[in-house]
Scaffold this active site. Structure first.
Site, PDB file in Angstrom:
ATOM      1  N   ASP A  79       6.476   7.535   4.670  1.00 53.52           N
ATOM      2  CA  ASP A  79       5.280   6.975   5.298  1.00 53.52           C
ATOM      3  C   ASP A  79       5.006   5.574   4.762  1.00 53.52           C
ATOM      4  OD1 ASP A  79       2.498   7.719   6.762  1.00 53.52           O
ATOM      5  OD2 ASP A  79       2.077   6.541   4.967  1.00 53.52           O
ATOM      6  N   TYR A 100       1.227  -2.498   4.166  1.00 54.39           N
ATOM      7  CA  TYR A 100       1.752  -2.259   2.818  1.00 54.39           C
ATOM      8  C   TYR A 100       2.749  -3.359   2.413  1.00 54.39           C
ATOM      9  CZ  TYR A 100       0.034   2.558   3.600  1.00 54.39           C
ATOM     10  OH  TYR A 100      -0.724   3.667   3.893  1.00 54.39           O
ATOM     11  N   LYS A 112       2.605   2.144  10.561  1.00 54.99           N
ATOM     12  CA  LYS A 112       1.259   2.063  11.152  1.00 54.99           C
ATOM     13  C   LYS A 112       0.931   0.653  11.604  1.00 54.99           C
ATOM     14  CE  LYS A 112      -0.018   5.307   7.499  1.00 54.99           C
ATOM     15  NZ  LYS A 112       0.666   4.808   6.307  1.00 54.99           N
ATOM     16  N   HIS A 155      -3.778   2.466  12.375  1.00 55.35           N
ATOM     17  CA  HIS A 155      -4.120   2.663  10.964  1.00 55.35           C
ATOM     18  C   HIS A 155      -5.610   3.001  10.757  1.00 55.35           C
ATOM     19  CE1 HIS A 155      -2.397   1.447   6.809  1.00 55.35           C
ATOM     20  NE2 HIS A 155      -3.314   2.354   6.656  1.00 55.35           N
ATOM     21  N   LEU A 201      -3.103  13.618  -3.658  1.00 54.48           N
ATOM     22  CA  LEU A 201      -3.309  13.940  -5.082  1.00 54.48           C
ATOM     23  C   LEU A 201      -4.568  13.253  -5.615  1.00 54.48           C
ATOM     24  CD1 LEU A 201       0.391  13.502  -6.317  1.00 54.48           C
ATOM     25  CD2 LEU A 201      -0.791  15.649  -5.796  1.00 54.48           C
ATOM     26  N   LYS A 221       2.490   9.817  -3.119  1.00 55.97           N
ATOM     27  CA  LYS A 221       3.201   8.602  -3.544  1.00 55.97           C
ATOM     28  C   LYS A 221       3.495   8.691  -5.031  1.00 55.97           C
ATOM     29  CE  LYS A 221       2.664   4.485  -5.821  1.00 55.97           C
ATOM     30  NZ  LYS A 221       2.087   4.262  -7.171  1.00 55.97           N
ATOM     31  N   SER A 222       4.673   8.245  -5.420  1.00 56.84           N
ATOM     32  CA  SER A 222       4.956   8.028  -6.837  1.00 56.84           C
ATOM     33  C   SER A 222       6.125   7.059  -6.948  1.00 56.84           C
ATOM     34  CB  SER A 222       5.313   9.342  -7.541  1.00 56.84           C
ATOM     35  OG  SER A 222       5.649   9.059  -8.887  1.00 56.84           O
ATOM     36  N   VAL A 223       6.066   6.229  -7.969  1.00 57.82           N
ATOM     37  CA  VAL A 223       7.225   5.369  -8.244  1.00 57.82           C
ATOM     38  C   VAL A 223       7.973   5.893  -9.482  1.00 57.82           C
ATOM     39  CG1 VAL A 223       6.291   3.290  -7.167  1.00 57.82           C
ATOM     40  CG2 VAL A 223       5.765   3.764  -9.575  1.00 57.82           C
ATOM     41  N   ASN A 228       6.962  16.532  -7.331  1.00 57.73           N
ATOM     42  CA  ASN A 228       6.089  16.704  -6.161  1.00 57.73           C
ATOM     43  C   ASN A 228       6.794  17.380  -4.991  1.00 57.73           C
ATOM     44  OD1 ASN A 228       4.173  15.430  -7.680  1.00 57.73           O
ATOM     45  ND2 ASN A 228       4.298  13.465  -6.604  1.00 57.73           N
TER      46      ASN A 228
HETATM   47  N1  LIG Z   1      -3.668   5.929   6.428  1.00 54.95           N
HETATM   48  C1  LIG Z   1      -4.320   5.425   5.416  1.00 54.95           C
HETATM   49  O1  LIG Z   1      -5.334   4.746   5.574  1.00 54.95           O
HETATM   50  C2  LIG Z   1      -3.819   5.657   4.031  1.00 54.95           C
HETATM   51  C3  LIG Z   1      -4.628   5.350   2.925  1.00 54.95           C
HETATM   52  C4  LIG Z   1      -4.140   5.619   1.655  1.00 54.95           C
HETATM   53  C5  LIG Z   1      -2.876   6.179   1.501  1.00 54.95           C
HETATM   54  N2  LIG Z   1      -2.097   6.443   2.601  1.00 54.95           N
HETATM   55  C6  LIG Z   1      -0.749   7.047   2.468  1.00 54.95           C
HETATM   56  O2  LIG Z   1      -0.823   8.184   1.624  1.00 54.95           O
HETATM   57  C7  LIG Z   1       0.097   8.025   0.551  1.00 54.95           C
HETATM   58  C8  LIG Z   1      -0.378   8.754  -0.677  1.00 54.95           C
HETATM   59  O3  LIG Z   1      -1.669   8.349  -1.052  1.00 54.95           O
HETATM   60  P1  LIG Z   1      -1.978   7.477  -2.358  1.00 54.95           P
HETATM   61  O4  LIG Z   1      -0.805   6.654  -2.677  1.00 54.95           O
HETATM   62  O5  LIG Z   1      -3.270   6.808  -2.101  1.00 54.95           O
HETATM   63  O6  LIG Z   1      -2.288   8.540  -3.497  1.00 54.95           O
HETATM   64  P2  LIG Z   1      -1.679   9.915  -4.038  1.00 54.95           P
HETATM   65  O7  LIG Z   1      -0.356  10.209  -3.457  1.00 54.95           O
HETATM   66  O8  LIG Z   1      -2.767  10.915  -3.926  1.00 54.95           O
HETATM   67  O9  LIG Z   1      -1.516   9.564  -5.588  1.00 54.95           O
HETATM   68  C9  LIG Z   1      -0.615   8.596  -6.038  1.00 54.95           C
HETATM   69  C10 LIG Z   1      -0.888   8.355  -7.515  1.00 54.95           C
HETATM   70  O10 LIG Z   1      -0.685   9.553  -8.241  1.00 54.95           O
HETATM   71  C11 LIG Z   1       0.302   9.370  -9.235  1.00 54.95           C
HETATM   72  N3  LIG Z   1       1.136  10.577  -9.215  1.00 54.95           N
HETATM   73  C12 LIG Z   1       1.980  10.964  -8.237  1.00 54.95           C
HETATM   74  N4  LIG Z   1       2.558  12.133  -8.556  1.00 54.95           N
HETATM   75  C13 LIG Z   1       2.068  12.492  -9.742  1.00 54.95           C
HETATM   76  C14 LIG Z   1       2.297  13.609 -10.582  1.00 54.95           C
HETATM   77  N5  LIG Z   1       3.152  14.572 -10.235  1.00 54.95           N
HETATM   78  N6  LIG Z   1       1.637  13.663 -11.763  1.00 54.95           N
HETATM   79  C15 LIG Z   1       0.770  12.683 -12.120  1.00 54.95           C
HETATM   80  N7  LIG Z   1       0.499  11.608 -11.361  1.00 54.95           N
HETATM   81  C16 LIG Z   1       1.153  11.524 -10.185  1.00 54.95           C
HETATM   82  C17 LIG Z   1       1.080   8.138  -8.840  1.00 54.95           C
HETATM   83  O11 LIG Z   1       1.549   7.453  -9.992  1.00 54.95           O
HETATM   84  P3  LIG Z   1       3.002   6.746 -10.108  1.00 54.95           P
HETATM   85  O12 LIG Z   1       3.329   6.130  -8.788  1.00 54.95           O
HETATM   86  O13 LIG Z   1       2.778   5.740 -11.182  1.00 54.95           O
HETATM   87  O14 LIG Z   1       3.966   7.822 -10.514  1.00 54.95           O
HETATM   88  C18 LIG Z   1       0.030   7.322  -8.119  1.00 54.95           C
HETATM   89  O15 LIG Z   1      -0.743   6.586  -9.053  1.00 54.95           O
HETATM   90  C19 LIG Z   1       0.175   6.504   0.391  1.00 54.95           C
HETATM   91  O16 LIG Z   1       1.257   6.084  -0.398  1.00 54.95           O
HETATM   92  C20 LIG Z   1       0.250   6.092   1.827  1.00 54.95           C
HETATM   93  O17 LIG Z   1       1.556   6.298   2.343  1.00 54.95           O
HETATM   94  C21 LIG Z   1      -2.559   6.191   3.842  1.00 54.95           C
END
Ligand SMILES: NC(=O)c1ccc[n+]([C@@H]2O[C@H](COP(=O)([O-])OP(=O)(O)OC[C@H]3O[C@@H](n4cnc5c(N)ncnc54)[C@H](OP(=O)(O)O)[C@@H]3O)[C@@H](O)[C@H]2O)c1
Length: 287
Positions: free
Chosen positions: A46, A51, A79, A119, A201, A242-244, A252
């Site tokens: 995604d 981005y 998006k 989006h 998450l 998301k994770s890097v 995950n």
């Molecule tokens: N449509 C929209 O408006 C919208 C808005 C926001 C997001 N999104 C999409 O949703 C995706 C996910 O959301 P998000 O990136 O906001 O947040 P998320 O996936 O809820 O959380 C990502 C964060 O959690 C950490 N993390 C991931 N796996 C982990 C684990 N197993 N243990 C501990 N920490 C962990 C990551 O750190 P590290 O990367 O440092 O490992 C990162 O800081 C985005 O990447 C994007 O594709 C869409």
């Protein structure tokens, strides 16, 4: 390969229930991150124009395809960023959508993408229906397999259901145990729209240290992130963490082979605060 289940969308296409998100990953870091995700077994990615990592994401995807991964085994979402100062109404608005889509497709370097999303609805501008019609055109032309929306509320979805030809396959919204979106999910179900969770998450913050979740994770010999992702899966929601970090990327994905029971689900329901982390989509109008 993982054994992540798929969900059948209202247009017959299938999407893996767990995907990989790349928001806030710089373009050059998106390539190793997506590479690690594909190697770990993710088959859904995604991204989004805003981005600014469609190039880096596309590079990793094309590498995997060149290495033998079949395109039909891969699900790619991007998006439309229908913001800025541009007028998104009328013919010129629709032309702008087609140009934005072409730019995304070129950056990804693919022949087609699986899913294109609006989006944000930006309801104060009243142009999302017009934008949606351009997405319908893209689908009719076969340039994108499925079309959907993100951050739409019931009001905007109702308008599409009443006035558009194609029903969005899914709505990608903020959703995690603090903000479970029960009412919107029920609305989606009633109308055959799948729910996709962004920030599944809770952006990796307090949620992952929540004592009730820590206890549930210990009970299952899993991590809190795995419990939260399992919760999404059992709710029939598509999640795109998301994770890097390569170890977290693998962690995950490892969310099958255990089941949250009724007690666990009740504990998770208790921690809902109803508070968003991100902006309210009904007001969000970032330029
Ligand atoms: N449509 C929209 O408006 C919208 C808005 C926001 C997001 N999104 C999409 O949703 C995706 C996910 O959301 P998000 O990136 O906001 O947040 P998320 O996936 O809820 O959380 C990502 C964060 O959690 C950490 N993390 C991931 N796996 C982990 C684990 N197993 N243990 C501990 N920490 C962990 C990551 O750190 P590290 O990367 O440092 O490992 C990162 O800081 C985005 O990447 C994007 O594709 C869409």
């Amino acid at each position: 390969m993982s054994n992540i289940p798929s969900i059948t969308l209202n247009d017959g296409a299938q999407i893996p229930q767990l995907g990989f998100g790349v928001w806030q990953v710089p373009d050059n870091e998106a390539t190793p991150a997506v590479r690690a995700a594909l190697q770990a077994g993710y088959r859904s990615i995604d991204t989004a124009a805003i981005y600014e990592n469609e190039d880096g994401t596309g590079l990793a995807i094309r590498e995997a395809l060149a290495g033998g991964l079949a395109r039909e085994d891969l699900y790619v979402t991007t998006k439309l960023w229908n913001s800025g100062t541009r007028d998104w109404s009328g013919e010129q608005g629709r032309d702008a959508v087609l140009r934005e889509f072409d730019a995304s497709l070129a950056k990804l370097g693919l022949e087609y993408i699986n899913l294109y999303l609006i989006h944000w609805p930006r309801p104060m501008h009243g142009s999302y229906l017009n934008v949606w019609k351009a997405l319908e055109q893209l689908k009719a032309d076969g340039r994108v397999r499925s079309i959907g929306v993100s951050n739409f509320g019931q009001e905007q979805l109702t308008r599409l259901l009443d006035e558009a030809e194609v029903v969005p396959v899914l709505n990608q919204v903020e959703l995690h145990p603090y903000f479970p979106q029960k009412e919107l999910r029920a609305f989606h179900t009633r109308h055959g729209i799948a729910t996709e969770a962004w920030s599944p998450l809770g952006q990796g913050r307090e949620l992952l240290a929540e004592p009730a979740l820590v206890k549930t994770a210990e009970k299952h010999g899993r991590t809190v992130a795995q419990v939260v992702l399992r919760w999404h899966l059992q709710n029939g929601v598509i999640a795109i963490p998301k994770s890097v970090t390569p170890s977290r990327i693998r962690e995950n994905l490892n969310v099958t082979g255990f089941e949250l029971d009724a007690e666990d689900l009740a504990v998770i329901a208790e921690i809902a605060t109803g508070k968003r982390i991100g902006p309210d989509p009904q007001e969000f109008d970032w330029n």
